[in-house]
Design a protein around this motif. Sequence first.
Motif, short mmCIF file in Angstrom:
data_model
loop_
_atom_site.label_atom_id
_atom_site.label_comp_id
_atom_site.label_asym_id
_atom_site.label_seq_id
_atom_site.Cartn_x
_atom_site.Cartn_y
_atom_site.Cartn_z
N SER A 157 20.22 -54.67 6.17
CA SER A 157 21.42 -55.13 6.87
C SER A 157 21.71 -56.59 6.52
O SER A 157 22.86 -56.96 6.21
CB SER A 157 21.24 -54.99 8.38
N ALA A 158 20.66 -57.41 6.55
CA ALA A 158 20.82 -58.83 6.22
C ALA A 158 21.21 -58.99 4.75
O ALA A 158 22.03 -59.84 4.40
CB ALA A 158 19.52 -59.58 6.51
N LEU A 159 20.62 -58.15 3.91
CA LEU A 159 20.88 -58.23 2.47
C LEU A 159 22.33 -57.90 2.15
O LEU A 159 22.98 -58.58 1.33
CB LEU A 159 19.95 -57.27 1.72
N ILE A 160 22.87 -56.88 2.80
CA ILE A 160 24.27 -56.48 2.58
C ILE A 160 25.22 -57.60 3.00
O ILE A 160 26.16 -57.95 2.29
CB ILE A 160 24.59 -55.18 3.35
N LEU A 161 24.94 -58.20 4.16
CA LEU A 161 25.77 -59.30 4.65
C LEU A 161 25.65 -60.52 3.74
O LEU A 161 26.64 -61.20 3.45
CB LEU A 161 25.37 -59.67 6.08
N ALA A 162 24.42 -60.80 3.27
CA ALA A 162 24.20 -61.94 2.38
C ALA A 162 24.94 -61.74 1.06
O ALA A 162 25.52 -62.68 0.51
CB ALA A 162 22.70 -62.12 2.11
N PHE A 163 24.92 -60.52 0.56
CA PHE A 163 25.63 -60.19 -0.68
C PHE A 163 27.13 -60.39 -0.51
O PHE A 163 27.80 -60.94 -1.38
CB PHE A 163 25.34 -58.74 -1.08
N ALA A 164 27.66 -59.97 0.63
CA ALA A 164 29.10 -60.11 0.91
C ALA A 164 29.49 -61.58 1.00
O ALA A 164 30.61 -61.96 0.63
CB ALA A 164 29.46 -59.39 2.20
N LEU A 165 28.56 -62.42 1.46
CA LEU A 165 28.84 -63.84 1.62
C LEU A 165 28.38 -64.67 0.42
O LEU A 165 28.40 -65.88 0.45
CB LEU A 165 28.14 -64.37 2.88
N GLN A 166 27.96 -63.96 -0.63
CA GLN A 166 27.51 -64.61 -1.87
C GLN A 166 26.33 -65.55 -1.63
O GLN A 166 26.27 -66.66 -2.16
CB GLN A 166 28.66 -65.37 -2.53
#
Length: 201
Positions: A157-166
């Motif tokens: 979940s954190a990884l997906i959000l981090a990816f979206a926020l670059q």
Amino acid sequence: MKIRILFYVIGLFLIGFGVTLTIKADLGAGAWDALNVGLSNAFGLTVGSWVIIIGIILMFLNAFIVKGRPKFFSLITILFIGFSVDFWLMFLLKNVEFDLFLHQVLSLIGGILTLAVGVAMYLQTHFAVNPIDQLMISLNERFRLSYMTAKTIGELSALILAFALQGPIGIGTLIITFFIGPIIELINKPMTKRYEILIKR
């Protein structure tokens, strides 16, 4: 009690230092740390501030998952880690950059080991648990998921959000995700023995 508090405070400051080293390595930070860096870059505020904000959000999310009350004592842990990350990032290591790949690798390895030692130290005290760790426990309690599955859900979940926020995602992120647990487990056993010896003195 003095030894317990000492282990707690030193452990959390080591966690902050380890997180900072993994960020400075620029090879990919841990999922939650990458999220905090991504939020800092996108919306401002310091990385440590986002550690605190995300921690508070997770504190209430954990309470919602288990249909209980928020564990407000975890605010102490959140604040310590947040301030620690900003202390290392903004003051002691502000102008430190690793240009050589070897130095980046050493920074990443050093960060992972320091982070693992810090986690092993603060866990000995059985004080308030970091909300990220509590998320794993909450998912386990509510949905009977294994700790590994619950931890994976949180990290993804954190990884997906981090990816979206670059956020800073890279090979280091994968290394931290798969190796931090076993390393903490390896360090935790001798740390427990040392802690018990000191407590009995």
